[in-house]
Structures are given as structure tokens and as C-alpha cells.
Design an enzyme around this catalytic site. Structure first.
Site, PDB file in Angstrom:
ATOM      1  N   ASN A 144       0.863  -1.183   0.000  1.00  0.00           N
ATOM      2  CA  ASN A 144       0.000   0.000   0.000  1.00  0.00           C
ATOM      3  C   ASN A 144       0.900   1.234   0.000  1.00  0.00           C
ATOM      4  OD1 ASN A 144      -1.748   2.108   0.522  1.00  0.00           O
ATOM      5  ND2 ASN A 144      -3.058   0.871   1.872  1.00  0.00           N
ATOM      6  N   ASP A 198      -4.451 -18.634  -7.633  1.00  0.00           N
ATOM      7  CA  ASP A 198      -5.508 -19.637  -7.787  1.00  0.00           C
ATOM      8  C   ASP A 198      -5.130 -20.989  -7.188  1.00  0.00           C
ATOM      9  OD1 ASP A 198      -7.509 -18.231  -9.054  1.00  0.00           O
ATOM     10  OD2 ASP A 198      -6.761 -18.624 -11.066  1.00  0.00           O
ATOM     11  N   GLU A 213      -3.917 -18.333 -20.416  1.00  0.00           N
ATOM     12  CA  GLU A 213      -4.200 -19.210 -19.277  1.00  0.00           C
ATOM     13  C   GLU A 213      -4.923 -20.445 -19.784  1.00  0.00           C
ATOM     14  OE1 GLU A 213      -6.651 -19.492 -15.067  1.00  0.00           O
ATOM     15  OE2 GLU A 213      -7.524 -18.531 -16.804  1.00  0.00           O
ATOM     16  N   ASP A 219      -1.516  -0.983  -4.007  1.00  0.00           N
ATOM     17  CA  ASP A 219      -1.649  -0.109  -5.174  1.00  0.00           C
ATOM     18  C   ASP A 219      -0.341  -0.042  -5.954  1.00  0.00           C
ATOM     19  OD1 ASP A 219       0.000   1.609  -3.685  1.00  0.00           O
ATOM     20  OD2 ASP A 219      -1.743   2.606  -2.788  1.00  0.00           O
ATOM     21  N   ASN A 273      -0.074   4.354  -1.219  1.00  0.00           N
ATOM     22  CA  ASN A 273      -0.787   5.630  -1.156  1.00  0.00           C
ATOM     23  C   ASN A 273      -2.132   5.427  -0.468  1.00  0.00           C
ATOM     24  OD1 ASN A 273      -2.181   7.983  -1.569  1.00  0.00           O
ATOM     25  ND2 ASN A 273      -1.653   8.184  -3.746  1.00  0.00           N
ATOM     26  N   ASP A 293      -6.797 -14.338 -19.528  1.00  0.00           N
ATOM     27  CA  ASP A 293      -7.573 -15.150 -18.600  1.00  0.00           C
ATOM     28  C   ASP A 293      -8.547 -16.067 -19.356  1.00  0.00           C
ATOM     29  OD1 ASP A 293      -8.148 -15.522 -15.730  1.00  0.00           O
ATOM     30  OD2 ASP A 293     -10.140 -14.783 -16.253  1.00  0.00           O
ATOM     31  N   ARG A 312      -3.776 -15.193  -0.841  1.00  0.00           N
ATOM     32  CA  ARG A 312      -3.775 -13.797  -1.273  1.00  0.00           C
ATOM     33  C   ARG A 312      -3.531 -12.831  -0.106  1.00  0.00           C
ATOM     34  NH1 ARG A 312      -8.932 -14.038  -5.584  1.00  0.00           N
ATOM     35  NH2 ARG A 312      -8.061 -15.728  -6.859  1.00  0.00           N
TER      36      ARG A 312
END
Lengths: 567, 567
Positions: free
Chosen positions: A147, A423, A356, A174, A149, A327, A471
Site C-alpha cells: 500500500n 488460484d 491461461e 496499489d 498511497n 484469462d 492472497r
């Protein structure tokens, strides 16, 4: 010899254009059947006294899997035309195999009997960008990397790392955060960043695109992306974005327009709607899986195609990105991908196009669509052997050799070899929290061919189950990082970056695979050098014989920086 | 069961889109190995309690060749997505075969084990023109079919049929001559005319194109071609022209310009010239074979491509032709043919694109290039069995079954099945002048699937060795024609035109093949009807058993127009 086991077919992984002047020809025989195999070949128009003037050269055994041996030869036909057949030799018999089947003697009176590679056309060659062979990727899930900002934080953003990841929470990762850690990646030895989607979307994973032409405000703006690419390029790092062209998000304006206006919407043919008004229950339109919030795009519709191809070009043209990861790539039609390749390569010839696809992918790797696919067969093989102990050394060797022979060599050189992703379970978790296993995974991945990718945080020993566990927020506090693992990965990367043999030069060979001992010896070699990988997956010390020709030679332990004499 | 013999790979002849809703799935096993085979299949997103919800359906044995059995099943997945595997059952064992190999039990916990046909996209379907399935072609070598306008005779033209054909003599055949015999073709039962080249050229065969945009003045002018197409269409006869895009003739203006101006020619990149000035001895440019008068065109060059694609469109747009036969098609790059298909189908969606390829042609039949290739494997098999006696019934059956399984069914339905051409000995000559053998050839060809083609004059018993012997003047004097053979061919054609089963409806099966007796029994059948072909290639009368289910049924001898009861 077992005729039923023999396989060859031109113009796929068994016969292909390797470079401007070279064809690779392979054949498959029953394991242990042939003693040697020769390639009979020649120009179809070279004849003398009613006989075709063919030459014969020995083929090299390029590997074995559990059922088959594979042989290969490289040929450079003077006039770029080739007819050919195979001479299979065992102790007991010699068989000729060609297009029309098996023969006792080469049927040189009729060239129609032989296999045909009609012409070595440069335009038919599979050409992926050269730089991919030398790239090590780092996959970033932008909401969870850094992160940079806090002003961009979406409502309800949690303090960094303060909670477990869930399908819907936010931590404010970000682009500025990534920029500020580019030196970390550079120091690690990374040369490419692959971002999961950064376009405007609803969820934390951003696979539910709202606007393909905008950056999600949570991640920054276009100026930030421009700066990111500039800073990455300044460090020799390529940038790949993720495109979801199979389906849009529910909030994609054209879909909302269709929901609202039904048959009168000018976007009504952008999707696959069964009838109007649009029904969501039961599902009245094609979607990704059965996910009503992910309506499938009609990629055959001229406007949709035009829009998506413009997306493909726009981010290259304006932001100078170097690759697209696509994807659910196999659920989109082939013609779309052919046009996509043309559009992308028109703007940047050496842009990397990565699909993918979890399965056998030859139909997309014919040179007119993708440069590579995510190499999940490699992933599964490596995880089953190194992490999960589900298969032993010989079976692993079989999986690797089989994979190498499932595609042309120039495709293998740019295969996207991942161990984990957003995934999958994290590799440390799959390894039962064994760091040794994780190290072996990295050591194999980073000494194997292809274009390897490290999933953010795996290099510092982050753990986690499959989505959402995998994640979690990247750990930046060094006390929370496994620094020893980090140093090991960094060492592997410095070796890979220093030695072309560890990347995609030379040949990969498995010299030894022993399931009883659970040991493996593999090598990458050219005429001058050989780099050997020795794997012991057992719980005790084992001896593995070195290849004969190395006896008495001097060598160097690359991991320990020590010279030694082989015996 | 022999694992090494089992073969399947998706997205080729083993798994393909048959029609808008149907996938065909095939598998190969060792001959005689399996008792039955089931297809395990389902939608990848259908799960319950950690198990994939797959269904199982029986596959049909679709044929056997000398080494293998083939099985097939048709499936229509509700959501157009399919994952699948195979259950191979013998007396002794049951094996599951899927992408990741062999299993004792279906590995339903992980769908990555299974084969994947990701999505049934209409855009990915191989779509040849529907009319081709019902067409019988007649190949005309225009210089030798009929002289309809003596004013067009080139200098030195010989009186019709007054001499043997040579590589360089002329008899003045022309388009008006063909027009005046259209009723002959119509009466015979022909529904398509395929012309060898008619564009301006030097030789009598016109494969050495001088101008792709002009008709050779010997054959007529553009008005004559327009009239021809109109008259043919009025009789329900399609028209296919021959295009030589691999190479031009020596006198093609751009090549002459390069010869003259060398490096300063604006056409210098239209060919593959090694260095300037252009050398002919030794050959200083790529050619067809080593033929210096046939310089290879650089089909990757944008101007060349533009010119040739315009040729492809022009003759359709202006003259309404229905098909292109492409000479030496496999030596031109795939991308050219992809663009050629787009250009041609843009002007006429149901134009037939036929490539001249003598070998295995799957790489050109992926839906984005050709609609069909000249089916020489069929030709060779039929000639070896019926004409030359080189193979016996079982081997012939093997060749036919193998050929059927070398391509998807929708490709087989439009395959260009020829027996002879301007490039082969005439079938009567190959048959040792045995009219009985010629009749059997025609009977098989005209009851088999695909789009058959008759070479001009074969139907009236013309003889001749390969070029130039096979290019003699058509005999129009009925006294010189074998009228009985003509009547036989006409009868076969009237049957083919009357019975869809004789064309491309229903299934083809070989019920019996006996090499000792040299007899064969094959059938075309659907749920209601069966048409049986019985072949006796021996010198004496033989009995061939009918399929059990026909015992006691009534039938009709189609050739003799006689009813009978089967027993």
C-alpha cells in the site's frame, strides 16, 4: 518392435520449424524397443534412375517417459523442402516407418510413402519474443503487495496485514506500493512483473472488469502506471498485464445497458443472451462457469472484437507494457486470438502473449495465437514430486520428459513455468510447511528451461491455502520474512541470470531417476559445459552416479561456490 | 490392454466440432483389445461434494485398420464446455484413459486429469460449403476437351485427335467447346466442373501463368467465361478454377521485370532472389522443384499478397465462379491461406477452397484455410486394390478406415475424391485395360462419401500413360467411345444423385473384408435404410455373408433395378 507404439505426425510437436533454417523432427517408440533410430530424408525433387536420393542421419534419444522413448534430429534442408521417414533398428529387426506405414525396406520408388514437411516458411515459424527466454517473472496480486498511497484506499480498507484475506476484504495495495518495491524485485533478480488485473473492477481480485480502458482508482491512475512501467524498464524489468476477454464484470457498462434496455440496447449482441428481457434466474445468458456476475463476451461480434483489440493495443501503445496474460483463454474462439495476435504484434512486435490454459495447449501454440501458456502440467508434476510426495523420482522424470515432448522446443523455451499463483495453495503450505521442499521446488524451477514465475511472497516463506488464503498481504517486516529462504532464492536467481545454460541454452537431460532411492540427476549442457542438478527427495543421504564422461573432471558447486573434482 | 496403442488428442480428428451443437470424440485402441469403450464426460463446473459430476455413454466402434480399432461418440454439451475421458473395457480389465494418462478408477477429484474441449464455438467449427457434399465433379483439361472456335487456335494447332498428346503440341480446345458440351455433362449427371488453369500462359497446360487477370486467348475471352458460368449454373453445375499461387510462369511480367532491371525492379521482392543480377544457371532464385521457368512467389510480401488475394476475389466477383483449386498448396505459407480464405469467403461465403496436397493435410484443414484437399490417399488405396491388384481386400479396408479416421467427419464429407487426373496414368491404363476394374473403381468412388471427381474421358474408356499420355483429346465420336462404360457411369451417377445415402448421409461401414477370397462388403446406412456394396476382386464367383440383421428383409439391386429377398 511394437508398431502400435510408434507415433509421428508432421507440423506439430513432432515436426516443426525451430529456427530460420532448421527443422526438428521427432519420433516416439515403445520404451526400450529400438536400439537406434535414423532419419531418412531428402529434397522431394532429387531423383536418380527412378529412385529418390535420400540421406540417412542418426537421431538422438531425447528422453523417455513411462511408456515411450523419444528421438529427435535437426535438419536444414537446402531448398527448404523435406520428405522423410524413419529407420528403427533393434537387435532383431530393422523397420522403416513413413506416412504410409511400416516397410521392410525404404520405399524409395514412391515419395508419396514418406512424410512431408512441404516448405520451411519463415512466416510459419513459431516466433515468441527472444527476451522471454531470459526472463524471471514475479506475479503480483496488486491489492496485496504494498500500500503505497493511503489516499487511494477504498472504503473499509483494513490496516496492512491486520487480518486474514477474505473474498471481499481490502488492504489498499496499489501501484505506488509496487513502484516503491521495484528495487526489492531488482535485488532479488526479477526481470518481469506479471500483474493480475488492474483495470477498473468491483472485487478485490479485479477479474470482474467494469472498464477495460481505466485503471482501478484503488490502484492509482494512468500517470502512475506510466511511471511504473518507466521505472520497471529502467531496471530491466518487463511488465505484463492480465486481460479478461472471455467475460466482463457484471457492472461493465454494455452489460448494464443490456440489463436495463433489453432488446433495444445497442449492446444486445455483445453477449450471448438467450431471450429478452434478460433473466438472471435461471441464468438467461452464457457466463464464465455458472457465475451470473461474469457474462461471457461475444468475441465474434465485430464491435466487441474491435473494442477488445483496441484494449489490447491501447495499453501497449500508451503505456509501453510488454506482455498480455489472457484469462480463461481457451474458452474464447481461435479466430479472436489470431486477430488479437495481429493487433498486438502490430503495435509491439516483441510483446509476449500468454494464455491461461490448464490443459494440453498445442492448438493455441501454432504460431498464430499465443507465445506461451501457463505451464500447469509442469506445476503439477513439480508439486506432486517435490511438495506433496505424491509421485517418486521416476514418475516425475516421466512427467517432465512427457511435457518436453508435448510441444516444440521453441515453445518450451518460453513456457510460463509457475509453481503457485493466486488460484492455488501456496507452495509452502502444499509442502507441509517444509522449507527444504520449497527450496527444492525453486531450485528445480529456476534451473529448468522456460520462463519461470515466482508468486509474490513465496520467496520469503509465506503460507496460505488456496483463494483466499494465498492472497494475504505481502510481509515487508523482515522479522516476518524467511530471510534464509529469500537468500537462497536470490542465489538461484543470480545463478540463472549468470549462466545461460540454466536458462534456455543447451539441452536438458535426465541422467538418472531412481524411485527406490527417490533421487534424480538432471543436466543442462552444451558442447562446452554441463550444469548438473542432483535431487535427493529421501530422508537420508544418498549417492547418485555422475555421467561417465565427467569422471575425473573438475567442477564447481554453484550453490556453495566451491571447486571440486568429480569422481 | 496395450497402453502404448491408445491415442487421443483434442482439437484435431480425435475431437472436433461436427455441427453447431455437436462434438465428435474418437479414440484409438489396439485392434481387438477392448470389448467396449465408454465416454466419461461432463461440464467442468458441475460438482457435488468434491466430486466431478460426469456421465458415461457408450462409444460406437467406427472401424478398424491393420493395427487399431477406432471408437466414436457424439455429444452435445448443454453449456458448450466439455471435459472427458475414456473407459476402456476388456474381459480382463477396465482402464480409465484421460489427459494425465491411465487410471484404475476415474479420478473425479481433479478435473485437470481429464481431456478438455474448452468451448464449442461456432466460429471454430470447420465449415465447408454445404453443396459440395452433393456435387460430382468433372475435371477438364481445357486444351483437350473440345475445340469450339477454330479462330482461337494457336499457331500450329493440330486437327482434333490427329496425334498423340506431347508436352508441347496444341489441339485448340477452348471454352466454347466446353459450353457446347455442357448438356453432355448434365446428361451424365455431373454437378461441378473443375478446370485446370485457364489464365494466360505459355504452355498447353497453362500452369505457367503469364497473367492471372486474363483468360488465355486460346481458350476465349472474359465474355465467354461469363457465358460459360451462366450456362453451367443454369444446369445446376458449379465451376471451379485452378490457381497457381506458389509460383508464376517465367513470362509473368513482374518476373520479366526483375530479370531485366535486377535490383532496381520494383518487383524485386516479389520472388525469392538470392542475389542480383538474377542468375538462371546455377539457379539464383527459389522455384517450383528445380524448374527455372517457375519462379516461386513471395507470398509474404504485402504487394504480392494483395495482388493474389485480388485475383482470388476478382474471378468470383466478376464471373461468379464457385471454387478455387490451389496448385502446390502446401508449399505456400499458412498465413497466406488464412488471408486467402477470408478474402474469398468475403465475396462468396460458399465458395469451395480445395488445396492440392498429396500428403496428410490436417494442418490445412483446421477451418481457417482450406475446405478440402485432393484426397490422394483415397486415390492410391482405390487404385492399388481395384486397378493394380497390389493390395488385397483387408489391406484396402484398412486404408479406407485409416483415411476416414485421419480427418474429422465433416472434412471427409467434402473431400475431393479423385481416381485420375492430368498428373496420373489414366485409370483404364492402370487397370491393365480391364474395363471391369474401371467399373469397380467408379462404383466404389461414386458410392463412397466425399465429393468425387471424374477425369474427362475416363467415363468413355480413354486410355493413356501419365503426362502427356493422359492428356489426349476427348473423343466425341461415339464410335470411339465405350458407350457401355458410359452408360454404367451414368447409372452410378443417377443413383448417387437419387440416394442421399450414396452421398454423405448416414454412416459408412465395412462389414466384411476377406483377403483370401478378395471380397469386400461395405454399407452406407442410416436408421431407416442401408445400401450395400459388394465387391468381388477375384476371378471366380464368391459368396459374401450379409449383415445378420438383413436376413429375410427385402431389398433392391440398384444397378439392375431388381427386387430381391435377402437370405
Amino acid at each position: 518392435m511394437l508398431r502400435e507404439a510408434v507415433y509421428h505426425r508432421p507440423k506439430n510437436e513432432f515436426a516443426y520449424i525451430y529456427d530460420e533454417k532448421t527443422l526438428h523432427i521427432r519420433i516416439r517408440t515403445k520404451k526400450g524397443d529400438a536400439e537406434r533410430v535414423n532419419l531418412i530424408h531428402g529434397d522431394p525433387y532429387d531423383w536418380e534412375e527412378g529412385k529418390w536420393l535420400a540421406q540417412s542421419i542418426p537421431m538422438k534419444k531425447s528422453g523417455s517417459d513411462s511408456l515411450f522413448d523419444y528421438y529427435m534430429a535437426a535438419v536444414s534442408p537446402s531448398f527448404r523442402r523435406l520428405r522423410y521417414g524413419f529407420e528403427l533398428i533393434s537387435e532383431k529387426e530393422t523397420l522403416i516407418y513413413a506416412e504410409k506405414g511400416f516397410f521392410e525396406e525404404a520405399p524409395l520408388d514412391d515419395i508419396a510413402n514418406f512424410f512431408c514437411f512441404p516448405y520451411l516458411h519463415e512466416g510459419d515459424r513459431f516466433r515468441a519474443p527472444e527476451w522471454v527466454k531470459d526472463t524471471v517473472w514475479y506475479q503480483i496480486f496488486p491489492e496485496r503487495f504494498a500500500n503505497g498511497n493511503a489516499e487511494l484506499n477504498p472504503p473499509g480498507t483494513l490496516p496492512w496485514g491486520s487480518a486474514d484475506p477474505t473474498p471481499s476484504n481490502f488492504f489498499g495495495g496499489d501501484l505506488e506500493g509496487v513502484i516503491s518495491h521495484l528495487d526489492y524485485l531488482k535485488d532479488l533478480g526479477i526481470s518481469g512483473v506479471y500483474f493480475t488485473p488492474i483495470f477498473k473492477a468491483y472485487s478485490n481480485h479485479k477479474y470482474d472488469t467494469i472498464d477495460y480502458m481505466e485503471i482501478d482508482p484503488q490502484f492509482g491512475d494512468k500517470a502512475t502506471l506510466k511511471l511504473f512501467v518507466k521505472e520497471a524498464h529502467a531496471r530491466g524489468i518487463k511488465v505484463m498485464l492480465d486481460a479478461v476477454f472471455n467475460h466482463s464484470g457484471y457492472l461493465f457498462e454494455p452489460f448494464q445497458d443490456v440489463l436495463e434496455k433489453g432488446e433495444t440496447s445497442s449492446y444486445k449482441d455483445w453477449f450471448h443472451i438467450y431471450e429478452f428481457p434478460v433473466q438472471e434466474e435461471p441464468l438467461g445468458y452464457d457466463t464464465f462457469a455458472y457465475e451470473k456476475t461474469m457474462p461471457k463476451l461475444n468475441t465474434r461480434h465485430p464491435e466487441v472484437k474491435k473494442y477488445l483489440l483496441e484494449v489490447g493495443q491501447y495499453w501497449i501503445r500508451e503505456f509501453d507494457i510488454d506482455g498480455w496474460r489472457l484469462d480463461v483463454a481457451n474458452e474464447v474462439d481461435h479466430e479472436f486470438w489470431r486477430d488479437f495476435r495481429k493487433a498486438v504484434k502490430e503495435v509491439k512486435e516483441d510483446c509476449y502473449i500468454l494464455g491461461e490454459i490448464w490443459h494440453d495447449s498445442m492448438p493455441w501454440l501454432t504460431g498464430d495465437q499465443f507465445d506461451a501458456v501457463m505451464n500447469y502440467p509442469f506445476t503439477n508434476g513439480a508439486l506432486n514430486f517435490f511438495a506433496k510426495d505424491k509421485i517418486r523420482a521416476e514418475e516425475f522424470a516421466s512427467v517432465i520428459v512427457n511435457g518436453m515432448h508435448a510441444y516444440p522446443q521453441n515453445i518450451n523455451e518460453v513456457a510460463f513455468n509457475l509453481l503457485g499463483s493466486h488460484d492455488t495453495d501456496r507452495i509452502l503450505t502444499l509442502s507441509g510447511d517444509s522449507k527444504e521442499r520449497v527450496k527444492q521446488l525453486f531450485a528445480f524451477q529456476l534451473s529448468f528451461s522456460g520462463s519461470p514465475c515466482i508468486y509474490y511472497g513465496d520467496e520469503i516463506g509465506m503460507a496460505g491455502d488456496n483463494d483466499p488464503g494465498c492472497r494475504a498481504c505481502m510481509v515487508w517486516d523482515e522479522d516476518g520474512q524467511d530471510r534464509e529462504l529469500h537468500a537462497f532464492v536470490k542465489k538461484l536467481l543470480s545463478l540463472r541470470n549468470a549462466y545461460p545454460l540454466l536458462r534456455n541454452e543447451g539441452e536438458f537431460t535426465i541422467y538418472h531417476a531412481d524411485s527406490a532411492d527417490n533421487t534424480l540427476l538432471y543436466a543442462k549442457e552444451n558442447e562446452k559445459e554441463i550444469i548438473i542438478g542432483a535431487v535427493n527427495q529421501s530422508e537420508s543421504a544418498k549417492e547418485i552416479p555422475l555421467p561417465h564422461e565427467l569422471r575425473g573432471k573438475s567442477g564447481r558447486d554453484l550453490l556453495k561456490d566451491l571447486d571440486f573434482a568429480a569422481d
